[in-house]
Design an enzyme around this catalytic site. Structure first.
Site, PDB file in Angstrom:
ATOM      1  N   GLU A 259       9.338   1.654  11.009  1.00 10.37           N
ATOM      2  CA  GLU A 259      10.387   2.720  11.106  1.00 10.37           C
ATOM      3  C   GLU A 259       9.564   4.246  11.046  1.00 10.37           C
ATOM      4  O   GLU A 259       8.653   4.262  10.454  1.00 10.37           O
ATOM      5  CB  GLU A 259      10.981   2.628   9.858  1.00 10.37           C
ATOM      6  CG  GLU A 259      11.861   1.459   9.694  1.00 10.37           C
ATOM      7  CD  GLU A 259      12.912   1.328  10.937  1.00 10.37           C
ATOM      8  OE1 GLU A 259      13.295   2.199  11.346  1.00 10.37           O
ATOM      9  OE2 GLU A 259      13.343   0.066  11.165  1.00 10.37           O
TER      10      GLU A 259
ATOM     11  N   LYS B  52       0.923  -1.226   0.141  1.00  9.29           N
ATOM     12  CA  LYS B  52       0.240   0.194   0.098  1.00  9.29           C
ATOM     13  C   LYS B  52       0.864   1.159  -0.034  1.00  9.29           C
ATOM     14  O   LYS B  52       1.423   1.412   1.013  1.00  9.29           O
ATOM     15  CB  LYS B  52      -0.916   0.009   1.514  1.00  9.29           C
ATOM     16  CG  LYS B  52      -1.828   1.137   1.156  1.00  9.29           C
ATOM     17  CD  LYS B  52      -1.866   1.945   2.152  1.00  9.29           C
ATOM     18  CE  LYS B  52      -2.445   3.399   2.170  1.00  9.29           C
ATOM     19  NZ  LYS B  52      -1.918   4.483   1.358  1.00  9.29           N
TER      20      LYS B  52
ATOM     21  N   CYS C 282      13.273  11.094   6.930  1.00  7.29           N
ATOM     22  CA  CYS C 282      13.303  10.622   8.384  1.00  7.29           C
ATOM     23  C   CYS C 282      14.422  11.028   9.086  1.00  7.29           C
ATOM     24  O   CYS C 282      14.440  11.233  10.427  1.00  7.29           O
ATOM     25  CB  CYS C 282      13.058   9.297   8.372  1.00  7.29           C
ATOM     26  SG  CYS C 282      14.112   8.287   7.507  1.00  7.29           S
TER      27      CYS C 282
END
Ligand code: NAD
Length: 515
Positions: A255, A179, A289
């Protein structure tokens, strides 16, 4: 080249080897120019997610029986297809995510590296052979696939991060439902098209588009999903962890966000430190990130460091991804613009000294896009200061002075995240101290805190991860270890010195006693 030159694209979903058109769609707009519609994304439903899981479950027994090396060879084909389409993929990725073309290309190369790595590991051992207490026994530790893996990914690495997860999952014999983020459906679809062209059988990789709270949530809840591999924000990751914890069998590898940092020690080379800070804070417009929201600077270097940092940050070109010489592009969406501007305002409310505030960028055609320039401020460390602890995910950088190494370590660790840390120093004792005392998953010396390579584990601690790193290390999340013991003696010898005469004793006790 400009991002204006493309036709509107319609995304499809792949379930059980069949491409499905969906009537309900979501609009996908160019983040560098919101007036431009670039795609209509299929808005999948919880039912589509369920069908995809069922297809993956049906494909699992056949897929895991295929030789691991044959599975690996499909990745060899996939690598060739990515190389063939590298430039086209980079263009799609840049247009949809707003990453500059050069960086989009680097991300496709990173995805390619993961595929090459996976292919190479196909011929590596799948376990170990270990000694037994009993000379006539052989003990094996073998990894087995866990089953159906749901792969839920963010928009900011829409090609490489899915491959970090899909690659090891499929090689190990799991089947998958992917997805992609609703912000980047087109590059996700292009990737799946290449899997199909490479020859991955129907049902081994399924693709469902749609909203996170509809499709992502349905996948994370589905009882027939064995592992959820998630990368994204802490809030969503935390939700997925709770769902996995409530099930009897499901595990998850999460994560999540960060408040990563560059630490500039008193003996640092100033030019290197400034460059490391600029790359860490402003590449990808601060939307990695591992982007540094903080640079901790020894007080003795503060004046010179701030001067050079701001002078160079003010010159960085934030522009349409296809503009030659662009350093970074727009933010992904209007909500991100609001969030970044809110945190810039919060820094002022928290009495920061603002060193550079480029604000909304509207000149040179940028008014139609989500452009925000660098915001740099000095903030003394103190309890309760939110801007130096919370993830902003934009070009928002705090310069935090410190007086000695112990204080730098304390400041660095004083957030709820722990993903990436870079220390700039010429002293080997010093970097060793930071290496051992700071909370992070990826550490760097004399480098930016961005720039990982795929054959390393990628993951964080605290709110940045749940101890299940991705990329090369994902194999631990998508397999379980089994032990297998084989006896080569004619009789039975038990471990731990236990007697092995059970059968003889049983036979003896069942015979009627002689009178
Ligand atoms: P996000 O959490 O909003 O979305 C990530 C994915 O989760 C998307 O596919 C989304 O559709 C889905 N999702 C949303 N709500 C869901 C729900 N209720 N249930 C299940 N799935 C749901 O993140 P984003 O904005 O796409 O990405 C940015 C975030 O990702 C930042 O916090 C960044 O730090 C983090 N990130 C972390 C890493 C890492 O390796 N640690 C890498 C890249 C990005």
């Amino acid at each position: 080249m400009t991002s204006q030159a493309h036709a509107v694209w319609n995304s499809r979903m792949l379930i059980d080897g069949r491409w499905l058109a969906v009537s309900e769609t979501l609009e996908n707009r160019n983040p560098a120019n919101l007036s431009q519609l670039i795609g209509q994304t299929a808005r999948g439903t919880a039912q589509d997610a369920a069908h995809a899981v069922e297809a993956a479950r049906r494909a699992f027994p056949g897929w895991r029986r295929i030789s691991r090396i044959k599975r690996g060879e499909l990745f060899d084909r996939l690598a060739a297809l990515i190389q063939r389409d590298l430039e086209k993929l980079a263009v799609v990725l840049a247009r949809e995510s707003g990453k500059i073309l050069d960086e989009a290309r680097a991300e496709v190369v990173e995805g390619l590296h993961m595929v090459q790595y996976v292919c190479g590991t196909a011929r590596q051992p799948i376990g170990e052979c270990v000694a037994s207490e009993v000379a006539g026994k052989d003990l094996y530790v073998r990894r087995k696939p866990r089953g159906v893996v749901a792969v839920v990914t963010p928009w900011n690495f829409p090609f490489a991060v899915p491959l970090w997860m899909l690659g090891p999952s499929l090689l190990e014999g799991n089947t998958t439902v992917f997805k992609p983020s609703e912000e980047t459906p087109e590059i996700g679809t292009k990737l799946v098209e290449l899997f199909v062209e490479a020859g991955f059988p129907a049902g081994t990789i399924n693709l469902v588009h749609g909203l996170g709270e509809e499709v992502g949530d349905a996948l994370a809840r589905h009882d027939d999903v064995d592992v959820v591999c998630f990368t994204g924000s802490y809030d969503v990751g935390s939700h997925i962890r709770k769902l996995a914890a409530a099930s009897d069998h499901k595990t998850c590898a999460c994560e999540m966000g960060s408040k990563s940092a560059v630490i500039v020690c008193e003996d640092a080379r100033l030019d290197l430190a400034v460059n490391a800070a600029l790359l860490s804070a402003f590449k990808t417009t601060g939307q990695r990130c591992v982007s540094a929201g903080r640079v901790l600077v020894h007080r003795s270097l503060l004046g010179k460091f701030e001067e050079q940092l701001c002078e160079r940050a003010a010159q960085l070109k934030f522009a349409d991804p296809f503009t030659p010489g662009a350093f970074a592009g727009p933010l992904i969406n209007a909500a991100s613009v609001d969030k970044v501007l809110r945190y810039n305002a919060l820094a002022k409310e928290e009495h920061a000294t603002v060193l550079l505030d480029a604000g909304r960028l509207t000149s040179e055609g940028r008014g139609q896009g989500n452009f925000v320039g660098p915001f740099v401020y000095r903030q003394e460390y103190g309890p309760g200061v939110r801007t130096i602890r919370e993830e902003v995910f934009g070009p928002h950088l705090a310069v935090i002075p410190f007086d000695d190494d112990e204080q730098a370590i304390h400041i660095y660790n004083d957030t709820r995240y722990g993903l990436s840390m870079a220390v700039v120093t010429e002293n080997y004792r010093r970097w060793r101290l930071f290496r051992d005392e700071c909370d992070y998953g990826m550490g760097y010396v004399n480098l930016p805190c961005i720039g990982a390579e795929v054959h390393l584990p990628f993951g964080g601690v605290k709110r940045s991860g749940n101890g299940q790193p991705s990329a090369a290390a994902l194999v631990d999340s998508v397999t379980h270890k089994t032990s297998f013991t084989v006896n080569h003696e004619l009789g039975i010898t038990m471990a731990q010195g236990m007697t092995a005469g059970a059968q003889a004793e049983a036979e003896k006790s069942s015979k009627p006693a002689k009178s």
